[in-house]
Design a protein around this motif. Structure first.
Motif, mmCIF file in Angstrom:
data_model
loop_
_atom_site.group_PDB
_atom_site.id
_atom_site.type_symbol
_atom_site.label_atom_id
_atom_site.label_comp_id
_atom_site.label_asym_id
_atom_site.label_seq_id
_atom_site.Cartn_x
_atom_site.Cartn_y
_atom_site.Cartn_z
ATOM 1 N N GLN A 54 44.741 -1.495 22.611
ATOM 2 C CA GLN A 54 44.300 -1.268 21.438
ATOM 3 C C GLN A 54 44.905 -0.414 20.484
ATOM 4 N N ASP A 121 34.637 3.857 21.581
ATOM 5 C CA ASP A 121 34.664 2.325 20.985
ATOM 6 C C ASP A 121 35.893 1.788 21.885
ATOM 7 N N LEU A 122 37.115 2.213 21.764
ATOM 8 C CA LEU A 122 38.343 1.606 22.689
ATOM 9 C C LEU A 122 37.936 1.300 24.091
ATOM 10 N N LYS A 124 34.900 1.291 25.379
ATOM 11 C CA LYS A 124 33.630 0.099 25.525
ATOM 12 C C LYS A 124 34.418 -1.090 25.537
ATOM 13 N N ASN A 125 35.228 -1.369 24.516
ATOM 14 C CA ASN A 125 35.894 -2.642 24.366
ATOM 15 C C ASN A 125 36.726 -3.055 25.700
ATOM 16 N N MET A 128 34.091 -3.884 28.546
ATOM 17 C CA MET A 128 33.348 -4.970 28.104
ATOM 18 C C MET A 128 34.080 -6.176 28.437
ATOM 19 N N GLU A 129 35.455 -6.011 28.494
ATOM 20 C CA GLU A 129 36.442 -7.087 28.798
ATOM 21 C C GLU A 129 36.577 -7.122 30.412
ATOM 22 N N LYS A 141 26.031 -9.029 28.795
ATOM 23 C CA LYS A 141 26.743 -8.446 27.809
ATOM 24 C C LYS A 141 25.671 -7.364 27.084
ATOM 25 N N SER A 145 26.110 -3.370 27.134
ATOM 26 C CA SER A 145 26.455 -2.738 25.824
ATOM 27 C C SER A 145 25.584 -1.627 25.436
#
Length: 157
Positions: A54, A121-122, A124-125, A128-129, A141, A145
């Motif tokens: 990312q 945020d990175l 979390k992204n 979340m994947e 989700k 989240s």
């Protein structure tokens, strides 16, 4: 009509929060995602690859722990510490007082290291994947989240 809109807004707000049921769900599902030591190493590799993909500049934060080689013993130890902190926080989601103490401790560490909030945020992204790939259809989700946000917001500067 107005009261119906307000009702839907309240339902959406409650559904989006990290309430007691969501906390227990995430806590239970995390045990499946994070699992045993072999799974933990793999989880770390997948998460860090996703974070660095990312934003490749993120690697610069990890020079001290050999961030150029996520398979190195130094970086794997670092990954274990980071995921261990997340593991502790998730395990305390249903105990707010102890969670607050753990997050305050993690907050101090992140402030000392000048970790920019955008890196949460990175992370979390990436999480979340990764989590749904480990859980399949059971992944919630919204719960993940909102509960990750509780943890991240407690750590951020």
């Amino acid at each position: 009509m107005k009261s119906l809109v307000v009702l839907f807004a309240l339902v959406a707000m409650v559904a989006a929060e990290c309430g007691p049921m969501q906390r227990l769900l995430v806590k239970t599902q995390w045990n499946k995602v994070y699992g045993t030591s072999k799974v933990r190493d793999e989880a770390g590799h997948v998460l860090w690859k996703a974070i660095f993909a990312q934003d490749p500049e993120t690697r610069a934060l990890f020079k001290r722990v050999n961030g150029d080689d996520i398979y190195s013993p130094e970086f794997m130890a670092h990954s274990a510490r980071v995921l261990g902190g997340l593991d502790i926080a998730i395990s305390l989601l249903d105990n707010q007082a102890d969670l607050d103490v753990a997050l305050a401790h993690l907050h101090v560490q992140h402030v000392e290291r000048h970790i920019p909030t955008r890196y949460f945020d990175l992370f979390k992204n990436a999480l979340m994947e990764y989590a749904p790939s480990a859980l399949g259809r059971c992944f919630d989700k919204t719960a993940w989240s909102s509960c990750f946000d509780v943890i991240a917001n407690g750590i951020k500067e």
